[in-house]
Design a protein around this motif. Sequence first.
Motif: not given
Ligand SMILES: [Zn+2]
Length: 365
Positions: A124, A126, A129, A238, A257
């Motif tokens: 994802h 974020h 990551h 998430h 996540d």
């Molecule tokens: Zn995350």
Amino acid sequence: MDHPDTMTRRSFLASTSCLGAALWAARLFPLPAMAEEIAAAGRVSSQPLADKGFASVRKIGDGVYATISDLSKGLDTVSNGGFIVGTDAALLIEGFRTPAGASFQYAALRQVSDVPVRAALDTHYHFDHTLGNAYYGAQGIAIWAHEKTAPLMVKVYGPGQEIARADRKAGIEKRIKNAKNESEREHWKGDLKALKLVSESVESAVVSLPNRPLDPSKLPATVDLGGIQAVIESYPGHTPGDLIVRVPQQNVVFTGDLLFNGMYPATSDADLGGWRKALETFSGYDKETLFIPGHGPLCGPEGIATLRSVFDDLAEQAGRMYKAGIPVEEAQQRYAVPERFKGFPIFAWSFCIGPAIAKLYEEFK
Ligand SMILES: [Zn+2]
């Protein structure tokens, strides 16, 4: 162009303040690499393939490896990840917080195999990551992600966003000053530290976007790596674009996540209803399933059950406060961590608890 001395000073400042963040995180995240039951089952190699302190890579199956972060020793990776290696190709999972984190994982892969890398997959958007993607890019490795990931990275970490982050920081500083009580002040102080970590991470990174968007309507997709298959699936929860990677032959799931094990989940971008449904699906997987969570120790289905009960508790307390007519801003601060979750790290109150309560209030309306 920056004068080289300025650059050096700036990167020095960035790394020292990151060290401050690391010390703070070390207190928050004193977690083992795996749950006791997992260690006892002997499925995860007790001897790491590679260990740099901030993360270690362990063999968890035939051709399957997990990269497990230890935030008490550094913040290069921050999230967990891993890789899957077949006779023809390999798939890397996660871009981590820095190119150094991605480079560590790539070097570990090269210790065991010379096969070409099919792709690196970001679960994802974020920062912890994806901000190491530049390292993969420099190796000519394609970066796969949900089709919403690249646009979200541009929106949140792209040019001009430092102004929004500075505004948010100023807002939090004001709230620290005006907090009604000590516990509220502590929440805001934690939020400020978390926001600083995000800002420093983005501002010291070359933000590199995934270049192979995956259309969720075409998932699940099976990637044959030669003798081992990785299955990419998409679940809501998430963020608006989450992927998981399964290795069905070996009952292994890289959840991104969608699973925080033994800690409070980050919910700012979450669809709570979708997330809880995804967890229900995961709880139906084989009892021998080994989960590599986005954060926290490797675990079995008990990790899924625990996160579900964290969500149940958030919903239960939010429901009670909603019925009592407590305004949402107050409810966000009043949520009380129950005894059984007392040791659970909270990355930041306003990334984890606050948004969850607000979203639950919306559901109750
Ligand atoms: Zn995350």
